[in-house]
Design a protein around this motif. Structure first.
Motif, PDB file in Angstrom:
ATOM      1  N   PHE A 104      41.154  27.565  39.606  1.00  0.00           N
ATOM      2  CA  PHE A 104      41.932  26.387  39.999  1.00  0.00           C
ATOM      3  C   PHE A 104      41.162  25.170  39.515  1.00  0.00           C
ATOM      4  O   PHE A 104      40.230  24.714  40.181  1.00  0.00           O
ATOM      5  N   GLY A 105      41.521  24.678  38.332  1.00  0.00           N
ATOM      6  CA  GLY A 105      40.798  23.525  37.788  1.00  0.00           C
ATOM      7  C   GLY A 105      39.345  23.885  37.540  1.00  0.00           C
ATOM      8  O   GLY A 105      39.041  24.797  36.785  1.00  0.00           O
ATOM      9  N   LYS A 106      38.446  23.171  38.219  1.00  0.00           N
ATOM     10  CA  LYS A 106      37.014  23.411  38.028  1.00  0.00           C
ATOM     11  C   LYS A 106      36.404  24.238  39.162  1.00  0.00           C
ATOM     12  O   LYS A 106      35.190  24.269  39.332  1.00  0.00           O
ATOM     13  N   THR A 107      37.263  24.904  39.933  1.00  0.00           N
ATOM     14  CA  THR A 107      36.781  25.783  41.001  1.00  0.00           C
ATOM     15  C   THR A 107      37.457  27.142  40.894  1.00  0.00           C
ATOM     16  O   THR A 107      38.497  27.285  40.247  1.00  0.00           O
ATOM     17  N   CYS A 108      36.856  28.115  41.546  1.00  0.00           N
ATOM     18  CA  CYS A 108      37.353  29.484  41.476  1.00  0.00           C
ATOM     19  C   CYS A 108      37.460  30.100  42.861  1.00  0.00           C
ATOM     20  O   CYS A 108      36.574  29.919  43.702  1.00  0.00           O
ATOM     21  N   LEU A 109      38.529  30.826  43.071  1.00  0.00           N
ATOM     22  CA  LEU A 109      38.668  31.700  44.235  1.00  0.00           C
ATOM     23  C   LEU A 109      38.157  33.051  43.774  1.00  0.00           C
ATOM     24  O   LEU A 109      38.655  33.604  42.788  1.00  0.00           O
ATOM     25  N   ILE A 110      37.175  33.593  44.460  1.00  0.00           N
ATOM     26  CA  ILE A 110      36.608  34.875  44.062  1.00  0.00           C
ATOM     27  C   ILE A 110      36.721  35.843  45.239  1.00  0.00           C
ATOM     28  O   ILE A 110      36.307  35.516  46.351  1.00  0.00           O
ATOM     29  N   GLY A 111      37.311  36.995  44.968  1.00  0.00           N
ATOM     30  CA  GLY A 111      37.422  38.043  45.977  1.00  0.00           C
ATOM     31  C   GLY A 111      36.607  39.247  45.553  1.00  0.00           C
ATOM     32  O   GLY A 111      36.425  39.490  44.355  1.00  0.00           O
ATOM     33  N   GLN A 112      36.115  39.982  46.520  1.00  0.00           N
ATOM     34  CA  GLN A 112      35.398  41.229  46.230  1.00  0.00           C
ATOM     35  C   GLN A 112      35.829  42.266  47.248  1.00  0.00           C
ATOM     36  O   GLN A 112      35.961  41.974  48.432  1.00  0.00           O
ATOM     37  N   TYR A 113      36.046  43.476  46.748  1.00  0.00           N
ATOM     38  CA  TYR A 113      36.420  44.576  47.632  1.00  0.00           C
ATOM     39  C   TYR A 113      35.685  45.838  47.201  1.00  0.00           C
ATOM     40  O   TYR A 113      35.515  46.098  46.016  1.00  0.00           O
ATOM     41  N   GLY A 114      35.268  46.625  48.180  1.00  0.00           N
ATOM     42  CA  GLY A 114      34.618  47.895  47.878  1.00  0.00           C
ATOM     43  C   GLY A 114      33.932  48.451  49.096  1.00  0.00           C
ATOM     44  O   GLY A 114      34.400  48.266  50.223  1.00  0.00           O
ATOM     45  N   ASN A 115      32.787  49.092  48.862  1.00  0.00           N
ATOM     46  CA  ASN A 115      32.091  49.766  49.955  1.00  0.00           C
ATOM     47  C   ASN A 115      31.552  48.808  51.008  1.00  0.00           C
ATOM     48  O   ASN A 115      31.144  49.230  52.077  1.00  0.00           O
ATOM     49  N   THR A 116      31.554  47.539  50.732  1.00  0.00           N
ATOM     50  CA  THR A 116      31.100  46.538  51.706  1.00  0.00           C
ATOM     51  C   THR A 116      32.273  45.851  52.395  1.00  0.00           C
ATOM     52  O   THR A 116      32.073  44.907  53.149  1.00  0.00           O
ATOM     53  N   GLY A 117      33.484  46.309  52.126  1.00  0.00           N
ATOM     54  CA  GLY A 117      34.665  45.664  52.704  1.00  0.00           C
ATOM     55  C   GLY A 117      35.183  44.572  51.790  1.00  0.00           C
ATOM     56  O   GLY A 117      34.918  44.564  50.588  1.00  0.00           O
ATOM     57  N   TYR A 118      35.916  43.633  52.380  1.00  0.00           N
ATOM     58  CA  TYR A 118      36.499  42.524  51.620  1.00  0.00           C
ATOM     59  C   TYR A 118      35.788  41.224  51.988  1.00  0.00           C
ATOM     60  O   TYR A 118      35.472  40.989  53.154  1.00  0.00           O
ATOM     61  N   THR A 119      35.570  40.412  50.991  1.00  0.00           N
ATOM     62  CA  THR A 119      35.037  39.065  51.216  1.00  0.00           C
ATOM     63  C   THR A 119      35.571  38.146  50.123  1.00  0.00           C
ATOM     64  O   THR A 119      36.023  38.615  49.077  1.00  0.00           O
ATOM     65  N   SER A 120      35.528  36.858  50.399  1.00  0.00           N
ATOM     66  CA  SER A 120      35.944  35.902  49.376  1.00  0.00           C
ATOM     67  C   SER A 120      35.078  34.655  49.472  1.00  0.00           C
ATOM     68  O   SER A 120      34.406  34.413  50.483  1.00  0.00           O
ATOM     69  N   THR A 121      35.123  33.877  48.419  1.00  0.00           N
ATOM     70  CA  THR A 121      34.378  32.627  48.368  1.00  0.00           C
ATOM     71  C   THR A 121      35.067  31.679  47.398  1.00  0.00           C
ATOM     72  O   THR A 121      35.871  32.098  46.559  1.00  0.00           O
ATOM     73  N   VAL A 122      34.745  30.419  47.526  1.00  0.00           N
ATOM     74  CA  VAL A 122      35.176  29.411  46.552  1.00  0.00           C
ATOM     75  C   VAL A 122      33.910  28.906  45.880  1.00  0.00           C
ATOM     76  O   VAL A 122      32.949  28.529  46.553  1.00  0.00           O
ATOM     77  N   GLN A 123      33.897  28.934  44.549  1.00  0.00           N
ATOM     78  CA  GLN A 123      32.721  28.507  43.784  1.00  0.00           C
ATOM     79  C   GLN A 123      33.143  27.605  42.630  1.00  0.00           C
ATOM     80  O   GLN A 123      34.287  27.643  42.185  1.00  0.00           O
ATOM     81  N   LYS A 124      32.191  26.825  42.152  1.00  0.00           N
ATOM     82  CA  LYS A 124      32.442  25.980  40.979  1.00  0.00           C
ATOM     83  C   LYS A 124      32.593  26.870  39.751  1.00  0.00           C
ATOM     84  O   LYS A 124      31.988  27.940  39.663  1.00  0.00           O
ATOM     85  N   LEU A 125      33.383  26.392  38.816  1.00  0.00           N
ATOM     86  CA  LEU A 125      33.534  27.069  37.538  1.00  0.00           C
ATOM     87  C   LEU A 125      32.169  27.120  36.861  1.00  0.00           C
ATOM     88  O   LEU A 125      31.413  26.135  36.896  1.00  0.00           O
ATOM     89  N   LEU A 126      31.825  28.238  36.263  1.00  0.00           N
ATOM     90  CA  LEU A 126      30.542  28.376  35.579  1.00  0.00           C
ATOM     91  C   LEU A 126      30.515  27.531  34.303  1.00  0.00           C
ATOM     92  O   LEU A 126      31.571  27.137  33.778  1.00  0.00           O
ATOM     93  N   SER A 127      29.338  27.296  33.771  1.00  0.00           N
ATOM     94  CA  SER A 127      29.217  26.518  32.531  1.00  0.00           C
ATOM     95  C   SER A 127      29.884  27.233  31.360  1.00  0.00           C
ATOM     96  O   SER A 127      30.193  26.619  30.341  1.00  0.00           O
ATOM     97  N   THR A 128      30.148  28.528  31.505  1.00  0.00           N
ATOM     98  CA  THR A 128      30.838  29.312  30.478  1.00  0.00           C
ATOM     99  C   THR A 128      32.356  29.148  30.562  1.00  0.00           C
ATOM    100  O   THR A 128      33.083  29.803  29.824  1.00  0.00           O
ATOM    101  N   SER A 129      32.817  28.314  31.504  1.00  0.00           N
ATOM    102  CA  SER A 129      34.250  28.120  31.784  1.00  0.00           C
ATOM    103  C   SER A 129      34.877  29.378  32.356  1.00  0.00           C
ATOM    104  O   SER A 129      36.078  29.588  32.220  1.00  0.00           O
ATOM    105  N   ARG A 130      34.048  30.196  32.985  1.00  0.00           N
ATOM    106  CA  ARG A 130      34.532  31.411  33.633  1.00  0.00           C
ATOM    107  C   ARG A 130      34.187  31.358  35.122  1.00  0.00           C
ATOM    108  O   ARG A 130      33.364  30.564  35.563  1.00  0.00           O
ATOM    109  N   CYS A 131      34.799  32.269  35.857  1.00  0.00           N
ATOM    110  CA  CYS A 131      34.526  32.375  37.292  1.00  0.00           C
ATOM    111  C   CYS A 131      33.521  33.468  37.604  1.00  0.00           C
ATOM    112  O   CYS A 131      32.721  33.327  38.527  1.00  0.00           O
ATOM    113  N   LEU A 132      33.585  34.573  36.863  1.00  0.00           N
ATOM    114  CA  LEU A 132      32.744  35.727  37.147  1.00  0.00           C
ATOM    115  C   LEU A 132      31.616  35.851  36.140  1.00  0.00           C
ATOM    116  O   LEU A 132      31.792  35.587  34.953  1.00  0.00           O
TER     117      LEU A 132
END
Length: 156
Positions: A119-147
């Motif tokens: 979303f613009g210069k920020t990212c919604l990041i979700g993770q799911y697996g053996n640790t359950g579900y979690t999410s965070t909002v982070q700034k866009l990386l200098s690579t213009s990527r989220c992950l």
């Protein structure tokens, strides 16, 4: 006998005073109970979060979490593609998404997968697996990527 009389004279005023205190206690007005404020009913019913396509990642996090948690609760295939397909179905833009591999280099199921929506210069990041579900909002990386690291091509 004198001793008894002396004792009666000493005790009698104390007993009279105690009796007066008890009698007068009934005359003291008790304070009226303080009314407690009752919560006012909300004028708007609680609504489910919605997607705000022009909003920020922060504004869309509740919707992102709601969609992902419901998807997880429904069970089924919880690998990467179904997460992405479900987010697209919920209105998120596939062009703005990233996804980590859901298979390891020896072709085993990954312990966790991460997926994101830019979303613009920020990212919604979700993770799911053996640790359950979690999410965070982070700034866009200098690579213009989220992950960070290797991501899957979302070409379906």
């Amino acid at each position: 006998m004198r001793r008894v009389e002396t004792l009666q004279r000493a005790v009698l005023p104390v007993m009279v005073t105690a009796a007066m205190v008890v009698a007068l206690a009934g005359c003291v007005p008790t304070p009226a109970p303080t009314p407690t404020a009752k919560p006012k009913p909300s004028s708007t019913p609680t609504s489910e979060p919605t997607l705000s396509p022009n909003g920020t990642a922060y504004e869309n996090r509740a919707y992102f979490d709601d969609i992902n948690k419901k998807f997880i609760a429904d069970g089924g295939d919880l690998s990467g593609r179904p997460f992405i397909d479900n987010l697209v179905k919920a209105g998120f833009s596939k062009v703005d998404m990233e996804l980590t591999p859901d298979r390891t280099t020896v072709n085993l199921a990954a312990d966790n997968i991460s997926f994101s929506v830019r979303f613009g210069k920020t990212c919604l990041i979700g993770q799911y697996g053996n640790t359950g579900y979690t999410s965070t909002v982070q700034k866009l990386l200098s690579t213009s990527r989220c992950l960070v690291g290797t991501t899957r091509t979302i070409d379906w």
